[in-house]
Design a protein around this motif. Structure first.
Motif, PDB file in Angstrom:
ATOM      1  N   ILE A   1       0.838  -1.189   0.000  1.00 50.02           N
ATOM      2  CA  ILE A   1       0.000   0.000   0.000  1.00 50.02           C
ATOM      3  C   ILE A   1       0.880   1.248   0.000  1.00 50.02           C
ATOM      4  CG2 ILE A   1      -1.744   1.293   1.302  1.00 50.02           C
ATOM      5  CD1 ILE A   1      -2.614  -1.482   2.456  1.00 50.02           C
ATOM      6  N   THR A   2       1.788   1.303   0.984  1.00 53.41           N
ATOM      7  CA  THR A   2       2.668   2.467   1.070  1.00 53.41           C
ATOM      8  C   THR A   2       3.838   2.318   0.119  1.00 53.41           C
ATOM      9  OG1 THR A   2       2.074   2.828   3.373  1.00 53.41           O
ATOM     10  CG2 THR A   2       4.106   3.843   2.628  1.00 53.41           C
ATOM     11  N   GLN A   3       4.499   1.177   0.179  1.00 54.00           N
ATOM     12  CA  GLN A   3       5.693   0.959  -0.640  1.00 54.00           C
ATOM     13  C   GLN A   3       5.370   1.104  -2.120  1.00 54.00           C
ATOM     14  OE1 GLN A   3       6.198  -2.112  -2.603  1.00 54.00           O
ATOM     15  NE2 GLN A   3       8.159  -1.423  -3.338  1.00 54.00           N
ATOM     16  N   MET A   4       4.198   0.671  -2.527  1.00 58.68           N
ATOM     17  CA  MET A   4       3.836   0.726  -3.942  1.00 58.68           C
ATOM     18  C   MET A   4       3.363   2.117  -4.363  1.00 58.68           C
ATOM     19  SD  MET A   4       2.091  -3.020  -4.320  1.00 58.68           S
ATOM     20  CE  MET A   4       1.286  -3.024  -2.732  1.00 58.68           C
ATOM     21  N   GLY A   5       3.234   3.021  -3.408  1.00 61.16           N
ATOM     22  CA  GLY A   5       2.910   4.404  -3.735  1.00 61.16           C
ATOM     23  C   GLY A   5       1.451   4.696  -3.990  1.00 61.16           C
ATOM     24  N   PHE A   6       0.545   3.785  -3.615  1.00 61.43           N
ATOM     25  CA  PHE A   6      -0.866   3.993  -3.907  1.00 61.43           C
ATOM     26  C   PHE A   6      -1.418   5.268  -3.285  1.00 61.43           C
ATOM     27  CE2 PHE A   6      -1.186  -0.829  -4.396  1.00 61.43           C
ATOM     28  CZ  PHE A   6      -0.988  -0.752  -5.754  1.00 61.43           C
ATOM     29  N   TRP A   7      -0.940   5.664  -2.136  1.00 63.39           N
ATOM     30  CA  TRP A   7      -1.399   6.923  -1.540  1.00 63.39           C
ATOM     31  C   TRP A   7      -0.268   7.928  -1.406  1.00 63.39           C
ATOM     32  CZ3 TRP A   7       0.446   8.808   3.096  1.00 63.39           C
ATOM     33  CH2 TRP A   7       1.096   7.905   3.937  1.00 63.39           C
ATOM     34  N   THR A   8       0.969   7.449  -1.339  1.00 63.58           N
ATOM     35  CA  THR A   8       2.082   8.379  -1.147  1.00 63.58           C
ATOM     36  C   THR A   8       2.359   9.219  -2.392  1.00 63.58           C
ATOM     37  OG1 THR A   8       3.669   6.622  -1.687  1.00 63.58           O
ATOM     38  CG2 THR A   8       3.168   6.992   0.644  1.00 63.58           C
ATOM     39  N   GLU A   9       2.223   8.632  -3.561  1.00 62.63           N
ATOM     40  CA  GLU A   9       2.476   9.391  -4.786  1.00 62.63           C
ATOM     41  C   GLU A   9       1.438  10.505  -4.997  1.00 62.63           C
ATOM     42  OE1 GLU A   9       3.230   6.794  -8.114  1.00 62.63           O
ATOM     43  OE2 GLU A   9       4.792   5.739  -6.990  1.00 62.63           O
ATOM     44  N   PRO A  10       0.132  10.211  -4.846  1.00 58.69           N
ATOM     45  CA  PRO A  10      -0.835  11.318  -4.975  1.00 58.69           C
ATOM     46  C   PRO A  10      -0.638  12.393  -3.896  1.00 58.69           C
ATOM     47  CG  PRO A  10      -1.944   9.212  -5.210  1.00 58.69           C
ATOM     48  CD  PRO A  10      -0.539   8.912  -4.787  1.00 58.69           C
ATOM     49  N   LEU A  11      -0.266  11.979  -2.682  1.00 57.21           N
ATOM     50  CA  LEU A  11       0.002  12.961  -1.637  1.00 57.21           C
ATOM     51  C   LEU A  11       1.179  13.853  -2.014  1.00 57.21           C
ATOM     52  CD1 LEU A  11      -0.525  14.153   1.168  1.00 57.21           C
ATOM     53  CD2 LEU A  11       1.013  12.386   2.090  1.00 57.21           C
ATOM     54  N   THR A  12       2.228  13.262  -2.557  1.00 61.23           N
ATOM     55  CA  THR A  12       3.390  14.025  -2.995  1.00 61.23           C
ATOM     56  C   THR A  12       2.995  15.061  -4.048  1.00 61.23           C
ATOM     57  OG1 THR A  12       4.936  12.256  -2.467  1.00 61.23           O
ATOM     58  CG2 THR A  12       5.664  13.864  -4.096  1.00 61.23           C
ATOM     59  N   GLY A  61      18.206   8.158   9.396  1.00 63.90           N
ATOM     60  CA  GLY A  61      19.619   7.829   9.226  1.00 63.90           C
ATOM     61  C   GLY A  61      20.415   8.815   8.394  1.00 63.90           C
ATOM     62  N   GLU A  62      19.843   9.276   7.288  1.00 69.47           N
ATOM     63  CA  GLU A  62      20.564  10.175   6.389  1.00 69.47           C
ATOM     64  C   GLU A  62      19.818  11.485   6.151  1.00 69.47           C
ATOM     65  OE1 GLU A  62      21.588   8.131   2.787  1.00 69.47           O
ATOM     66  OE2 GLU A  62      22.364   6.394   3.878  1.00 69.47           O
ATOM     67  N   ARG A  63      18.799  11.727   6.942  1.00 67.44           N
ATOM     68  CA  ARG A  63      17.987  12.926   6.712  1.00 67.44           C
ATOM     69  C   ARG A  63      17.368  13.371   8.028  1.00 67.44           C
ATOM     70  NH1 ARG A  63      15.490   8.296   5.081  1.00 67.44           N
ATOM     71  NH2 ARG A  63      16.444   8.245   3.062  1.00 67.44           N
ATOM     72  N   SER A  64      16.771  14.519   8.014  1.00 68.86           N
ATOM     73  CA  SER A  64      16.095  15.061   9.196  1.00 68.86           C
ATOM     74  C   SER A  64      14.712  15.564   8.810  1.00 68.86           C
ATOM     75  CB  SER A  64      16.913  16.212   9.791  1.00 68.86           C
ATOM     76  OG  SER A  64      18.168  15.769  10.226  1.00 68.86           O
ATOM     77  N   PRO A  65      13.778  14.655   8.596  1.00 64.54           N
ATOM     78  CA  PRO A  65      12.444  15.109   8.203  1.00 64.54           C
ATOM     79  C   PRO A  65      11.762  15.869   9.335  1.00 64.54           C
ATOM     80  CG  PRO A  65      12.396  12.774   8.718  1.00 64.54           C
ATOM     81  CD  PRO A  65      13.834  13.205   8.765  1.00 64.54           C
ATOM     82  N   SER A  66      10.918  16.803   8.957  1.00 64.11           N
ATOM     83  CA  SER A  66      10.169  17.547   9.967  1.00 64.11           C
ATOM     84  C   SER A  66       8.822  16.881  10.255  1.00 64.11           C
ATOM     85  CB  SER A  66       9.968  18.997   9.536  1.00 64.11           C
ATOM     86  OG  SER A  66       9.319  19.053   8.285  1.00 64.11           O
ATOM     87  N   VAL A  67       8.331  16.078   9.306  1.00 72.29           N
ATOM     88  CA  VAL A  67       7.074  15.353   9.476  1.00 72.29           C
ATOM     89  C   VAL A  67       7.251  13.938   8.936  1.00 72.29           C
ATOM     90  CG1 VAL A  67       4.620  15.253   8.876  1.00 72.29           C
ATOM     91  CG2 VAL A  67       5.726  17.474   9.190  1.00 72.29           C
ATOM     92  N   VAL A  68       6.747  12.980   9.681  1.00 71.48           N
ATOM     93  CA  VAL A  68       6.773  11.571   9.269  1.00 71.48           C
ATOM     94  C   VAL A  68       5.339  11.061   9.289  1.00 71.48           C
ATOM     95  CG1 VAL A  68       7.587   9.266   9.866  1.00 71.48           C
ATOM     96  CG2 VAL A  68       9.058  11.241  10.285  1.00 71.48           C
ATOM     97  N   ILE A  69       4.963  10.348   8.247  1.00 69.39           N
ATOM     98  CA  ILE A  69       3.647   9.715   8.183  1.00 69.39           C
ATOM     99  C   ILE A  69       3.873   8.212   8.198  1.00 69.39           C
ATOM    100  CG2 ILE A  69       1.522   9.428   6.859  1.00 69.39           C
ATOM    101  CD1 ILE A  69       2.217  12.124   5.469  1.00 69.39           C
ATOM    102  N   VAL A  70       3.187   7.521   9.103  1.00 67.97           N
ATOM    103  CA  VAL A  70       3.300   6.069   9.143  1.00 67.97           C
ATOM    104  C   VAL A  70       1.949   5.430   8.876  1.00 67.97           C
ATOM    105  CG1 VAL A  70       5.325   5.964  10.649  1.00 67.97           C
ATOM    106  CG2 VAL A  70       3.069   5.973  11.674  1.00 67.97           C
ATOM    107  N   GLN A  71       1.980   4.452   8.006  1.00 67.39           N
ATOM    108  CA  GLN A  71       0.827   3.583   7.794  1.00 67.39           C
ATOM    109  C   GLN A  71       1.366   2.167   7.855  1.00 67.39           C
ATOM    110  OE1 GLN A  71      -0.948   3.157   3.922  1.00 67.39           O
ATOM    111  NE2 GLN A  71      -2.880   2.486   4.798  1.00 67.39           N
ATOM    112  N   ILE A  72       1.215   1.562   8.999  1.00 66.79           N
ATOM    113  CA  ILE A  72       1.755   0.231   9.214  1.00 66.79           C
ATOM    114  C   ILE A  72       0.945  -0.461  10.297  1.00 66.79           C
ATOM    115  CG2 ILE A  72       3.469   0.988  10.919  1.00 66.79           C
ATOM    116  CD1 ILE A  72       5.410  -1.055   9.435  1.00 66.79           C
ATOM    117  N   GLY A  73       0.899  -1.768  10.223  1.00 70.93           N
ATOM    118  CA  GLY A  73       0.222  -2.546  11.254  1.00 70.93           C
ATOM    119  C   GLY A  73      -0.675  -3.643  10.715  1.00 70.93           C
ATOM    120  N   ILE A  74      -1.208  -3.471   9.518  1.00 75.30           N
ATOM    121  CA  ILE A  74      -2.143  -4.473   9.005  1.00 75.30           C
ATOM    122  C   ILE A  74      -1.449  -5.816   8.768  1.00 75.30           C
ATOM    123  CG2 ILE A  74      -1.998  -3.989   6.518  1.00 75.30           C
ATOM    124  CD1 ILE A  74      -5.237  -4.494   8.532  1.00 75.30           C
TER     125      ILE A  74
END
Length: 170
Positions: A1-12, A61-74
């Motif tokens: 869901i996330t890795q394949m970009g189904f919602w992350t790409e449109p959000l970007t 590890g290599e960046r300092s994001p100001s916001v992180v979105i997690v979709q995990i658990g299913i």
């Protein structure tokens, strides 16, 4: 869901339209990843390390994001049944504890963290009422906790209105 970009790409796309040249997005999702357990041996490691293990190095590890979105658990709910891992069946308290760990790590790095609710999955071969109750408990906690800075209620948005435990057919 996330890795394949189904919602992350449109959000970007939406974020780049709203804030041109001012943001960047990075998808650190791994298909099949779980909060609490590494990829099962039978899956030959393709789902990666558990999020509670990899989150800090993957996200910060290599960046300092100001916001992180997690979709995990299913996958924590599904994989024990798909792969016959009865010792890895989760309860809501364990899954919530893992999500809190992710939030604490983000906050240690001065990042805001947004958590998405767990999507309905009734109709999937491993769905069962016990795991549905865990999903509902975790989602209720996500909606009402003070650990995350915000949440996306994907479960509410994507549920079938006739049966909230599944997504619409189309």
């Amino acid at each position: 869901i996330t890795q394949m970009g189904f919602w992350t790409e449109p959000l970007t796309v939406l974020l780049n339209e709203a804030y041109p040249g001012r943001i960047s997005t990075i998808n650190c999702g791994i298909a099949g990843n779980r909060v609490l357990y590494d990829s099962p041996e039978v899956a030959e490691g393709m789902f990666g390390e558990a999020a509670i293990t990899r989150f800090e190095k993957s996200v910060f590890g290599e960046r300092s994001p100001s916001v992180v979105i997690v979709q995990i658990g299913i996958n924590d709910l599904c994989h024990p049944y798909v792969y016959g891992l009865s010792d890895q069946i989760v309860d809501s308290a364990s899954l919530i504890k893992g999500l809190i760990s992710l939030a604490n790590t983000a906050h240690q790095h001065q990042a805001k963290i947004i958590c998405a609710t767990l999507l309905p999955y009734k109709g999937y071969e491993t769905w069962n009422q016990e795991m549905e109750e865990v999903r509902q408990q975790v989602n209720e906690w996500i909606r009402n906790n003070e650990v995350f800075d915000e949440y996306f209620d994907f479960a509410k948005i994507l549920r079938d209105e006739a049966d909230h435990e599944k997504m619409p057919e189309n």
